[in-house]
Design a protein around this motif. Structure first.
Motif, short mmCIF file in Angstrom:
data_model
loop_
_atom_site.label_atom_id
_atom_site.label_comp_id
_atom_site.label_asym_id
_atom_site.label_seq_id
_atom_site.Cartn_x
_atom_site.Cartn_y
_atom_site.Cartn_z
N MET A 274 -2.14 21.96 9.69
CA MET A 274 -3.28 22.60 9.03
C MET A 274 -3.11 22.51 7.52
SD MET A 274 -5.11 23.59 11.57
CE MET A 274 -6.32 24.59 10.69
N GLU A 275 -4.17 22.13 6.85
CA GLU A 275 -4.15 22.03 5.39
C GLU A 275 -5.38 22.72 4.81
OE1 GLU A 275 -3.98 17.93 4.39
OE2 GLU A 275 -1.85 17.71 4.94
N ARG A 276 -5.17 23.38 3.70
CA ARG A 276 -6.28 24.03 3.00
C ARG A 276 -6.95 23.03 2.06
NH1 ARG A 276 -6.87 29.60 2.87
NH2 ARG A 276 -5.14 30.83 3.73
N THR B 41 -8.54 22.06 7.15
CA THR B 41 -8.59 20.77 7.82
C THR B 41 -7.48 20.73 8.86
OG1 THR B 41 -9.52 19.60 5.93
CG2 THR B 41 -8.33 18.28 7.55
N ALA B 42 -7.82 20.34 10.08
CA ALA B 42 -6.84 20.22 11.16
C ALA B 42 -6.54 18.75 11.41
CB ALA B 42 -7.36 20.89 12.43
N ILE B 43 -5.29 18.40 11.35
CA ILE B 43 -4.85 17.03 11.62
C ILE B 43 -4.11 17.04 12.95
CG2 ILE B 43 -3.53 15.07 10.75
CD1 ILE B 43 -3.83 16.35 7.95
N VAL B 44 -4.73 16.49 13.98
CA VAL B 44 -4.20 16.51 15.34
C VAL B 44 -3.55 15.17 15.64
CG1 VAL B 44 -4.71 16.94 17.77
CG2 VAL B 44 -6.07 18.07 15.99
N LEU B 45 -2.29 15.19 15.96
CA LEU B 45 -1.54 13.98 16.29
C LEU B 45 -1.47 13.84 17.81
CD1 LEU B 45 0.10 11.54 15.36
CD2 LEU B 45 2.13 13.03 15.34
N ILE B 46 -2.08 12.76 18.34
CA ILE B 46 -2.12 12.56 19.78
C ILE B 46 -1.47 11.23 20.12
CG2 ILE B 46 -4.16 13.98 20.17
CD1 ILE B 46 -5.86 11.51 20.13
N GLN B 47 -1.02 11.14 21.36
CA GLN B 47 -0.41 9.91 21.85
C GLN B 47 -1.00 9.59 23.22
OE1 GLN B 47 3.83 9.81 22.90
NE2 GLN B 47 3.99 8.02 21.56
N ALA B 48 -1.60 8.41 23.35
CA ALA B 48 -2.24 8.00 24.60
C ALA B 48 -1.32 7.08 25.37
CB ALA B 48 -3.58 7.31 24.32
N GLN B 49 -1.36 7.24 26.70
CA GLN B 49 -0.52 6.39 27.56
C GLN B 49 -1.29 5.17 28.08
OE1 GLN B 49 0.90 9.03 30.59
NE2 GLN B 49 2.04 10.32 29.15
N GLU B 50 -2.59 5.16 27.85
CA GLU B 50 -3.39 4.00 28.24
C GLU B 50 -4.64 3.97 27.37
OE1 GLU B 50 -6.14 5.50 31.90
OE2 GLU B 50 -4.02 5.10 32.40
N GLU B 51 -5.31 2.83 27.35
CA GLU B 51 -6.52 2.69 26.55
C GLU B 51 -7.68 3.42 27.23
OE1 GLU B 51 -7.46 -1.31 25.78
OE2 GLU B 51 -5.66 -1.73 24.57
#
Length: 554
Positions: free
Chosen positions: A90-92, A214-224
């Motif tokens: 989270m960033e202001r 501002t929310a910066i969400v880091l995600i990791q996908a295992q398939e397309e």
């Protein structure tokens, strides 16, 4: 201290792969709320965005989140695609803006609320003047009644005319009291609204900056594929309270009962066309009661003294040190019940009302009503009088909550034959539970109570006890053309002392029901054109050396 708040673990971050092989950082987007759950003191806001993913990691940036959100409450999840949410940062952001229009609008709202508040205060002053005038009329009438037959101002006025005048004065006094209560409720609401507007106005007047998250969400996908990132967070400045409306139809003996949620929010952003849920969960109460620390008394021997010193020592129990608290298994939730305005999900704990239609609640601090349920209740109608507390007779409806959900405690506005009769309060009523609701006073039944006996003396010629006898006559007249059911309620003293015995006297008429709290009830049918008389007598006895206790019962 870092400028951003990390809601993840350092261990996970250290093992993250570098964002290569097609991993990209999306541009920041503003996403409006899609669902909101409102609690007693806050709201949980949900928003979601569709994201195209390839195998690997990616940052999704959601901008323009309200400045009042609680950053520690932010949670994210990935839906519709195998993968993980690795963390949320989270960033202001501070925006330089011109708030002249907002300040102008808030000042306009403040003037309107202040005018409304001033109008209510003026109306309360007017009610007080009317109450004073009515009190003076009551005193004049009482003085005049005492002089009937002695050349007083009433002359040859009949008793029925005097009773009618007394009833009119009593009705006005009750009307003034109800009006004042309603005005005080309105004044309290206007004061809260004025304070909320001032709270929004002050920061705008102090500077020309606006803060967002501002929310910066880091995600990791295992398939397309295409997945959905859902972000949820808590915001203060939102609340809801249950309110009710009860309309009595005398002809059909039914009550139309409508339950609504009164939603107010000043979270910093509008909720437009959201899926709204109202919850009774109270986070302020915590999840569990506080833990008690055992207090032990130990004997500690001191070498310098031959005797042992006993001291009071507070310690943690050995059995609780280092061991987790056992928790009960979560009870299974009851299935959702269908209501007119909402689906209700209830178990042994909080209740959740999922409102069927989408709702729009602006962040302006105003009241917005959301319908929860509406039901027709069969009413068992009668009239009730408690002359010890009020000279009036009241219309009563005995009801049963036939919906699949409880009626929550809150204010209820009552209508009788489409005429507003006043506001009351209903306590929580479980599904299937019986309860009563009153619908104002009834002027076609007159009740008068007078004392006819107040005597103290020996309980017998050779008895060492004293007794106090008090008796009252209650006269009831009905001008209804037909018989009507009627309940008369009074009371006798209740003794918890062994020195005093209290019981109903033998002169008490019509065999009332007496409960363990000393409440006396007569349930009768009032025939038209007849005068009904009820005698209530009670007798208290005590030893002669306890005469002062009997005197306290006068």
């Amino acid at each position: 201290m870092r400028k951003s708040i990390l809601i993840t673990t350092l261990t996970v971050l250290l093992h993250l792969p570098l964002m290569t092989n097609g991993a990209t950082i999306s541009d920041g987007v503003v996403v409006a709320p899609s669902a909101v759950t409102v609690f007693e003191d806050r709201a949980r806001v949900h928003r979601s965005i569709s994201v195209k993913m390839s195998i690997g990691s990616k940052e999704v940036i959601l901008k323009g989140l309200p400045h009042r959100l609680d950053p520690s409450s932010v949670r994210a999840r990935l839906l519709d695609l195998p993968g993980l949410v690795l963390g949320v940062r989270m960033e202001r952001e501070v925006h330089q803006e011109d708030f002249q229009k907002e300040v102008k609008d808030l000042n306009h709202q403040l003037v309107l609320v202040s005018d409304q508040l001033q109008g209510v205060e003026s109306r309360i002053e007017e009610i007080e003047r009317l109450k004073l005038l009515t009190q003076r009329l009551a005193k004049i009438l009482a003085d005049a009644v005492s002089k009937v037959g002695k050349g007083g101002i009433l002359g040859h006025t009949s008793a029925a005319q005097i009773v009618e005048a007394q009833q009119w004065i009593a009705d006005r006094q009750l009307e003034h009291s109800l009006q004042r209560d309603q005005l005080e409720i309105q004044m309290s609401e206007f004061q809260v609204k004025r304070d909320d507007i001032q709270g929004d106005l002050i920061p705008l007047m102090q500077g020309s900056t606006r803060t967002t998250w501002t929310a910066i969400v880091l995600i990791q996908a295992q398939e397309e594929g295409t997945g959905t990132v859902e972000l949820a967070h808590d915001v203060p400045g939102a609340r809801w309270v249950p309110v009710h409306e009860a309309r009595l139809d005398e002809e059909t003996s039914k009550v139309n009962w409508i339950s609504r949620g009164q939603v107010i929010q000043q979270s910093g952003e509008d909720w437009n066309d959201v899926k709204l849920t109202l919850s009774t969960a109270r986070s302020s109460l915590g999840l569990a009661p506080p833990s008690l620390i055992p207090v032990r008394i130990d004997a500690v021997e001191r070498r310098a003294e031959p005797a042992a010193d006993v001291s009071l020592v507070s310690r943690e129990s050995d059995s609780s040190r280092g061991r987790p608290m056992a928790t009960a298994a979560s009870p299974a939730k009851k299935p959702a019940s269908s209501l007119v305005g909402a689906e209700v999900v209830s178990g042994s704990g909080p209740i959740r009302f999922d409102v069927r239609a989408t709702a729009s609640i602006p962040s302006d601090g105003s009241v917005h009503l959301v319908t929860i349920s509406e039901q027709q209740m069969d009413a068992q109608l009668d009239y009730q009088s408690i002359p010890l507390l009020s000279p009036h007779v009241f219309r009563r409806a005995k009801l049963t909550n036939g919906s699949g959900a409880p009626l929550l405690a809150g204010q209820v506005s009552c209508f009788r034959e489409d005429s507003y009769v006043g506001d009351g309060r209903v306590e929580r009523v479980a599904a299937g539970q019986e309860f009563s609701r009153h619908f104002g006073s009834e002027g076609r039944i007159l009740v008068r109570k007078v004392e006819i006996e107040d005597h103290s003396g020996s309980a017998g010629s050779f008895n060492r006890k004293l007794e106090l006898k008090r008796g009252f006559k209650i006269t009831v007249d009905s001008v209804f053309p037909t018989a009507v059911p009627f309940e008369l309620v009074d009371r006798i003293p209740l003794s918890t002392l062994n020195e005093i015995d209290v019981e109903l006297g033998s002169d008490t008429t019509q065999e009332p029901v007496l409960n363990e709290d000393g409440i006396v009830r007569w349930v009768v049918s009032l025939e038209p054109g007849e005068t009904h008389q009820f005698i209530l007598q009670w007798i208290a006895t005590a030893r002669k050396d306890q005469a002062h206790l009997l005197e306290r019962l006068r």
